[in-house]
Design a protein around this motif. Structure first.
Motif, PDB file in Angstrom:
ATOM      1  N   THR A 122       0.452 -15.685 -55.845  1.00 24.20           N
ATOM      2  CA  THR A 122       0.368 -15.785 -57.303  1.00 24.20           C
ATOM      3  C   THR A 122       1.206 -16.940 -57.849  1.00 24.20           C
ATOM      4  OG1 THR A 122       2.161 -14.174 -57.534  1.00 24.20           O
ATOM      5  CG2 THR A 122      -0.109 -13.322 -57.569  1.00 24.20           C
ATOM      6  N   GLN A 123       1.768 -17.750 -56.958  1.00 25.88           N
ATOM      7  CA  GLN A 123       2.460 -18.946 -57.412  1.00 25.88           C
ATOM      8  C   GLN A 123       2.006 -20.117 -56.553  1.00 25.88           C
ATOM      9  OE1 GLN A 123       6.378 -17.146 -56.724  1.00 25.88           O
ATOM     10  NE2 GLN A 123       6.896 -18.878 -55.394  1.00 25.88           N
ATOM     11  N   GLU A 124       2.157 -21.313 -57.090  1.00 26.21           N
ATOM     12  CA  GLU A 124       1.604 -22.500 -56.437  1.00 26.21           C
ATOM     13  C   GLU A 124       2.450 -23.018 -55.296  1.00 26.21           C
ATOM     14  OE1 GLU A 124       0.828 -25.512 -59.303  1.00 26.21           O
ATOM     15  OE2 GLU A 124      -0.762 -24.370 -60.318  1.00 26.21           O
ATOM     16  N   LYS A 125       3.743 -22.734 -55.293  1.00 31.80           N
ATOM     17  CA  LYS A 125       4.620 -23.281 -54.267  1.00 31.80           C
ATOM     18  C   LYS A 125       5.619 -22.237 -53.781  1.00 31.80           C
ATOM     19  CE  LYS A 125       4.518 -28.144 -55.742  1.00 31.80           C
ATOM     20  NZ  LYS A 125       4.009 -28.720 -54.484  1.00 31.80           N
ATOM     21  N   LEU A 126       5.998 -22.371 -52.511  1.00 32.32           N
ATOM     22  CA  LEU A 126       7.156 -21.677 -51.950  1.00 32.32           C
ATOM     23  C   LEU A 126       8.093 -22.776 -51.473  1.00 32.32           C
ATOM     24  CD1 LEU A 126       5.385 -18.809 -50.008  1.00 32.32           C
ATOM     25  CD2 LEU A 126       6.999 -18.531 -51.898  1.00 32.32           C
ATOM     26  N   GLY A 127       9.261 -22.890 -52.120  1.00 35.92           N
ATOM     27  CA  GLY A 127      10.045 -24.090 -51.927  1.00 35.92           C
ATOM     28  C   GLY A 127       9.211 -25.260 -52.407  1.00 35.92           C
ATOM     29  N   GLU A 128       9.014 -26.248 -51.532  1.00 39.81           N
ATOM     30  CA  GLU A 128       8.151 -27.373 -51.890  1.00 39.81           C
ATOM     31  C   GLU A 128       6.776 -27.270 -51.244  1.00 39.81           C
ATOM     32  OE1 GLU A 128      10.353 -28.836 -48.164  1.00 39.81           O
ATOM     33  OE2 GLU A 128      10.544 -27.299 -49.707  1.00 39.81           O
ATOM     34  N   LEU A 133      -1.931 -24.125 -48.860  1.00 35.69           N
ATOM     35  CA  LEU A 133      -1.964 -24.664 -47.501  1.00 35.69           C
ATOM     36  C   LEU A 133      -1.664 -23.617 -46.434  1.00 35.69           C
ATOM     37  CD1 LEU A 133      -0.166 -28.085 -48.075  1.00 35.69           C
ATOM     38  CD2 LEU A 133      -2.627 -27.667 -47.768  1.00 35.69           C
ATOM     39  N   ILE A 134      -1.189 -22.452 -46.827  1.00 38.22           N
ATOM     40  CA  ILE A 134      -0.820 -21.430 -45.840  1.00 38.22           C
ATOM     41  C   ILE A 134      -2.055 -20.923 -45.105  1.00 38.22           C
ATOM     42  CG2 ILE A 134       0.242 -19.156 -45.528  1.00 38.22           C
ATOM     43  CD1 ILE A 134       1.985 -19.886 -48.034  1.00 38.22           C
ATOM     44  N   GLU A 135      -3.101 -20.606 -45.834  1.00 36.63           N
ATOM     45  CA  GLU A 135      -4.347 -20.205 -45.180  1.00 36.63           C
ATOM     46  C   GLU A 135      -4.844 -21.310 -44.256  1.00 36.63           C
ATOM     47  OE1 GLU A 135      -8.971 -18.878 -46.225  1.00 36.63           O
ATOM     48  OE2 GLU A 135      -7.548 -19.268 -47.847  1.00 36.63           O
ATOM     49  N   HIS A 136      -4.733 -22.547 -44.713  1.00 37.58           N
ATOM     50  CA  HIS A 136      -5.221 -23.672 -43.913  1.00 37.58           C
ATOM     51  C   HIS A 136      -4.424 -23.818 -42.616  1.00 37.58           C
ATOM     52  CE1 HIS A 136      -7.594 -27.163 -43.193  1.00 37.58           C
ATOM     53  NE2 HIS A 136      -6.551 -27.981 -43.189  1.00 37.58           N
ATOM     54  N   TRP A 137      -3.124 -23.539 -42.663  1.00 43.11           N
ATOM     55  CA  TRP A 137      -2.305 -23.572 -41.448  1.00 43.11           C
ATOM     56  C   TRP A 137      -2.832 -22.559 -40.427  1.00 43.11           C
ATOM     57  CZ3 TRP A 137       0.696 -20.625 -38.253  1.00 43.11           C
ATOM     58  CH2 TRP A 137       1.571 -21.297 -37.400  1.00 43.11           C
ATOM     59  N   ASN A 159       6.021 -13.444 -53.445  1.00 48.38           N
ATOM     60  CA  ASN A 159       5.296 -14.426 -52.648  1.00 48.38           C
ATOM     61  C   ASN A 159       6.040 -14.840 -51.381  1.00 48.38           C
ATOM     62  OD1 ASN A 159       2.720 -15.723 -54.289  1.00 48.38           O
ATOM     63  ND2 ASN A 159       4.225 -14.764 -55.631  1.00 48.38           N
ATOM     64  N   HIS A 160       7.344 -14.969 -51.454  1.00 42.07           N
ATOM     65  CA  HIS A 160       8.140 -15.282 -50.268  1.00 42.07           C
ATOM     66  C   HIS A 160       7.989 -14.173 -49.235  1.00 42.07           C
ATOM     67  CE1 HIS A 160      12.017 -17.168 -48.564  1.00 42.07           C
ATOM     68  NE2 HIS A 160      11.677 -16.210 -47.727  1.00 42.07           N
ATOM     69  N   HIS A 161       8.099 -12.941 -49.679  1.00 45.44           N
ATOM     70  CA  HIS A 161       7.975 -11.802 -48.763  1.00 45.44           C
ATOM     71  C   HIS A 161       6.584 -11.737 -48.135  1.00 45.44           C
ATOM     72  CE1 HIS A 161      11.360  -9.529 -51.117  1.00 45.44           C
ATOM     73  NE2 HIS A 161      11.813 -10.557 -50.417  1.00 45.44           N
ATOM     74  N   ILE A 162       5.563 -12.006 -48.932  1.00 40.99           N
ATOM     75  CA  ILE A 162       4.188 -11.966 -48.421  1.00 40.99           C
ATOM     76  C   ILE A 162       4.023 -12.988 -47.302  1.00 40.99           C
ATOM     77  CG2 ILE A 162       1.770 -12.427 -48.991  1.00 40.99           C
ATOM     78  CD1 ILE A 162       2.501 -11.376 -51.877  1.00 40.99           C
TER      79      ILE A 162
END
Length: 197
Positions: A122-128, A133-137, A159-162
């Motif tokens: 639900t947010q665009e970034k985790l850190g930077e 891109l997480i799904e893409h990884w 989001n960090h926990h997810i």
């Protein structure tokens, strides 16, 4: 020991990856993207797969190439270390809690890449790191490692926990799947006599 090493050079990234499937979870990771480094370190520690990964990417453009290519190279190194996959458990699954979040990861080292992704940020970034891109990884690592990979967020709001629950779940599932089963006597775990295709 079951080890793999990949060097990948393009106009977008220069990457070296080494893995040891029979390691202790030792890692040395540097991609230039802090949160991605943290997640690959979590993967190594909880899978007990030693990972050395160095990536010099075109971060002045964006993080896409670094994210994608680091996953492609890691997947290739894992596939290299697995060889013909004789004697491995092949399947792995884990439920991974982190505070209010619960993730489920189930995988098959099938040689047939496929990703089912049921995770929502639900947010665009985790850190930077861009969360898109997480799904893409995961898609990229499944592609080159030859994984049938199902990733599901059962619930959770942070989001960090997810993200961390998903990576730790992936690590625990991989640990199960790559471990050698002495009862198999080194046989490839398929009635076809091979995995993939």
């Amino acid at each position: 020991m079951r080890t793999g090493r990949i060097e990948r050079r393009t106009k977008e990234t220069a990457i070296t990856v080494e893995v040891n499937l029979d390691g202790t979870g030792a890692y040395d990771v540097s991609t230039g993207v802090g949160f991605l480094d943290h997640m690959i370190e979590q993967f190594s520690r909880h899978s007990l797969i030693d990972v050395t990964l160095k990536c010099d990417g075109d971060l002045h453009i964006d993080q896409h190439h670094t994210t994608e290519d680091s996953a492609l190279a890691l997947g290739q190194a894992l596939a290299d270390a697995l060889g013909d996959k004789g004697g491995i458990g092949r399947y792995g699954e884990a439920h991974s809690p982190m505070d209010e979040t619960l993730a489920r990861v189930v995988l098959d080292i099938s040689g047939r890449p496929y990703l089912v992704w049921k995770v929502r940020f639900t947010q665009e970034k985790l850190g930077e790191w861009d969360t898109e891109l997480i799904e893409h990884w995961f898609h990229s690592v499944a592609q080159t490692a030859g994984l049938t990979l199902h990733v599901q967020q059962l619930y959770g709001s942070n989001n960090h926990h997810i993200c961390e629950a998903v990576f730790k779940g992936f690590a625990r599932a991989m640990r199960q799947a790559v471990e050698m089963d002495a009862r198999k006597g080194g046989a490839v775990p398929s009635t076809k006599g091979q995995l993939g295709g």
